[in-house]
Structures are given as C-alpha cells and as structure tokens.
Write a protein that holds these residues in place. Structure first.
Motif, PDB file in Angstrom:
ATOM      1  N   UNK A   1       0.850  -1.198   0.000  1.00 20.04           N
ATOM      2  CA  UNK A   1       0.000   0.000   0.000  1.00 20.04           C
ATOM      3  C   UNK A   1       0.881   1.242   0.000  1.00 20.04           C
ATOM      4  N   UNK A   2       1.895   1.269   0.855  1.00 19.43           N
ATOM      5  CA  UNK A   2       2.782   2.439   0.920  1.00 19.43           C
ATOM      6  C   UNK A   2       3.571   2.617  -0.373  1.00 19.43           C
ATOM      7  N   UNK A   3       3.980   1.517  -0.985  1.00 25.63           N
ATOM      8  CA  UNK A   3       4.687   1.606  -2.265  1.00 25.63           C
ATOM      9  C   UNK A   3       3.816   2.230  -3.336  1.00 25.63           C
ATOM     10  N   UNK A   4       2.550   1.817  -3.399  1.00 27.45           N
ATOM     11  CA  UNK A   4       1.630   2.401  -4.374  1.00 27.45           C
ATOM     12  C   UNK A   4       1.333   3.856  -4.022  1.00 27.45           C
ATOM     13  N   UNK A   5       1.220   4.154  -2.747  1.00 23.89           N
ATOM     14  CA  UNK A   5       1.005   5.548  -2.336  1.00 23.89           C
ATOM     15  C   UNK A   5       2.166   6.439  -2.767  1.00 23.89           C
ATOM     16  N   UNK A   6       3.368   5.900  -2.784  1.00 23.41           N
ATOM     17  CA  UNK A   6       4.519   6.662  -3.260  1.00 23.41           C
ATOM     18  C   UNK A   6       4.373   7.022  -4.724  1.00 23.41           C
ATOM     19  N   UNK A   7       3.891   6.085  -5.526  1.00 20.93           N
ATOM     20  CA  UNK A   7       3.645   6.352  -6.945  1.00 20.93           C
ATOM     21  C   UNK A   7       2.520   7.384  -7.090  1.00 20.93           C
ATOM     22  N   UNK A   8       1.433   7.179  -6.347  1.00 21.86           N
ATOM     23  CA  UNK A   8       0.275   8.083  -6.403  1.00 21.86           C
ATOM     24  C   UNK A   8       0.675   9.510  -6.024  1.00 21.86           C
ATOM     25  N   UNK A   9       1.582   9.666  -5.074  1.00 17.73           N
ATOM     26  CA  UNK A   9       2.006  10.993  -4.620  1.00 17.73           C
ATOM     27  C   UNK A   9       2.589  11.839  -5.759  1.00 17.73           C
ATOM     28  N   UNK A  10       3.040  11.197  -6.815  1.00 21.02           N
ATOM     29  CA  UNK A  10       3.599  11.916  -7.964  1.00 21.02           C
ATOM     30  C   UNK A  10       2.509  12.414  -8.911  1.00 21.02           C
ATOM     31  N   UNK A  11       1.273  12.018  -8.681  1.00 19.64           N
ATOM     32  CA  UNK A  11       0.147  12.387  -9.545  1.00 19.64           C
ATOM     33  C   UNK A  11      -0.877  13.141  -8.697  1.00 19.64           C
ATOM     34  N   UNK A  12      -0.754  14.454  -8.664  1.00 16.08           N
ATOM     35  CA  UNK A  12      -1.519  15.279  -7.735  1.00 16.08           C
ATOM     36  C   UNK A  12      -3.024  15.247  -7.949  1.00 16.08           C
ATOM     37  N   UNK A  13      -3.488  14.800  -9.109  1.00 15.52           N
ATOM     38  CA  UNK A  13      -4.931  14.785  -9.377  1.00 15.52           C
ATOM     39  C   UNK A  13      -5.592  13.464  -8.970  1.00 15.52           C
ATOM     40  N   UNK A  14      -4.825  12.540  -8.407  1.00 12.66           N
ATOM     41  CA  UNK A  14      -5.441  11.253  -8.044  1.00 12.66           C
ATOM     42  C   UNK A  14      -5.135  10.888  -6.599  1.00 12.66           C
TER      43      UNK A  14
END
Length: 180
Positions: A133-146
């Motif tokens: 979950x944290x690994x995916x959250x790291x990727x998501x953090x780079x996409x401010x609209x999601x």
C-alpha cells in the motif's frame, strides 16, 4: 456518468488469487454501468526502466514493448485498480516494474483520479499488505490529481485458486460496484 475503469492484474500465475480479486472488482464495476477493461501482465514483455527520462520529453517511453500500450490505457482510464500478489510483504516485482515504466504519464494530461489496490498473500496477519500500500502511495504521490480510493486484502491464500469463497472477493466486487 459511467467511468472508464482499468483493472491491471500483475500476477503471472494461472488461476491467480489476486486475479480473482481483479475479476470480482471488474464485475462489480461493470454491474454499476461502468466501462471496464482488464489487462493481465501474464504473457506481456515489460523491460526495466532505463532512467533516461526521454519519456518526459517525448510523452512516451523509448523502449518498445507492452508497457507502451498499458501506459496509454492507464492515461485514458478514470479509475485504475491494480491487483497484485504480496511477495515478501511488498507488491510483485512486475507491478513495480510497470509503475516505473509509466513515468511518461507524469507530465501528461492523465484522466485517472481514483486508484485501488487489490492484494493477496499466503500470510493472514494484520498489516501484511502495508508495504505494498505504501509503495503504491509513493507512486500516487507523484500524480496530484489522483488518490488511493480503497484497498482489499485477502490473506491466507497461497495455492492457485485457493481464494474461492474468501470474503475479500465480495468486498472487491462491492468496491468495484461503488465506482461512480
């Protein structure tokens, strides 16, 4: 208004438990009237990112393999659900490789706003999926609209198909059905 939902199954195993979660999520999203596309990484060729950053200038990766079409499908999707087995308390290597390879999406006008994580593991303890979950959250953090919209974890499933009857299947279906 129906959403364009992309479900990405990252397991390479036939009759995969995480793919069963992906199928349940997809069925729920379809039942709710959404358009659903499912992509399995099984049989796909996805090379490692070279870190050249040419994708930021070109809008696509310079490596010609299956990741290019997957990145395009991700770019068009309103909702993306990733399904992964948990290996050593983390997402599968093939999922991480895919996330690295879709770096071209960073500077693009991507459509996705909601991201889901569906995961399975042999171990059935609290927090087994936490690093994934944290690994995916790291990727998501780079996409401010999601944002991360939800997770489903099925523990205690190890052999192919052993997820049958697991309550996480209904949870994944219901989560998919709630996509609006």
């Amino acid at each position: 208004m129906p959403k364009n939902v992309l479900v990405i199954s990252t397991s390479l195993r036939n009759d995969s438990n995480s793919e069963a979660l992906a199928d349940a999520f997809a069925a729920g999203a379809r039942d709710a009237g959404n358009t659903v596309e499912k992509i399995s990484l099984r049989g796909k060729t996805i090379a490692f990112c070279r870190g050249c950053l040419a994708c930021q200038r070109l809008g696509r990766c310079v490596i010609s393999d299956d990741a290019l079409a997957i990145a395009e499908a991700m770019k068009r999707a309103d909702v993306i659900a990733f399904a992964t087995p948990i290996y050593y308390y983390e997402m599968s290597g093939q999922m991480k490789t895919l996330l690295d390879r879709v770096n071209s999406l960073y500077a693009s006008d991507y459509a996705f706003r909601k991201i889901y994580l569906l995961s399975t593991a042999a171990e059935d303890a609290e927090g087994v999926d936490e690093r994934a979950v944290h690994g995916l959250e790291g990727w998501i953090a780079c996409f401010e609209k999601c944002s991360l919209a939800g997770t489903v974890f099925a523990g205690g499933v190890d052999g192919a198909g052993t997820i049958a009857g697991h309550p996480a299947l209904e949870k994944a279906r219901a989560m998919g059905a709630a996509v609006r």
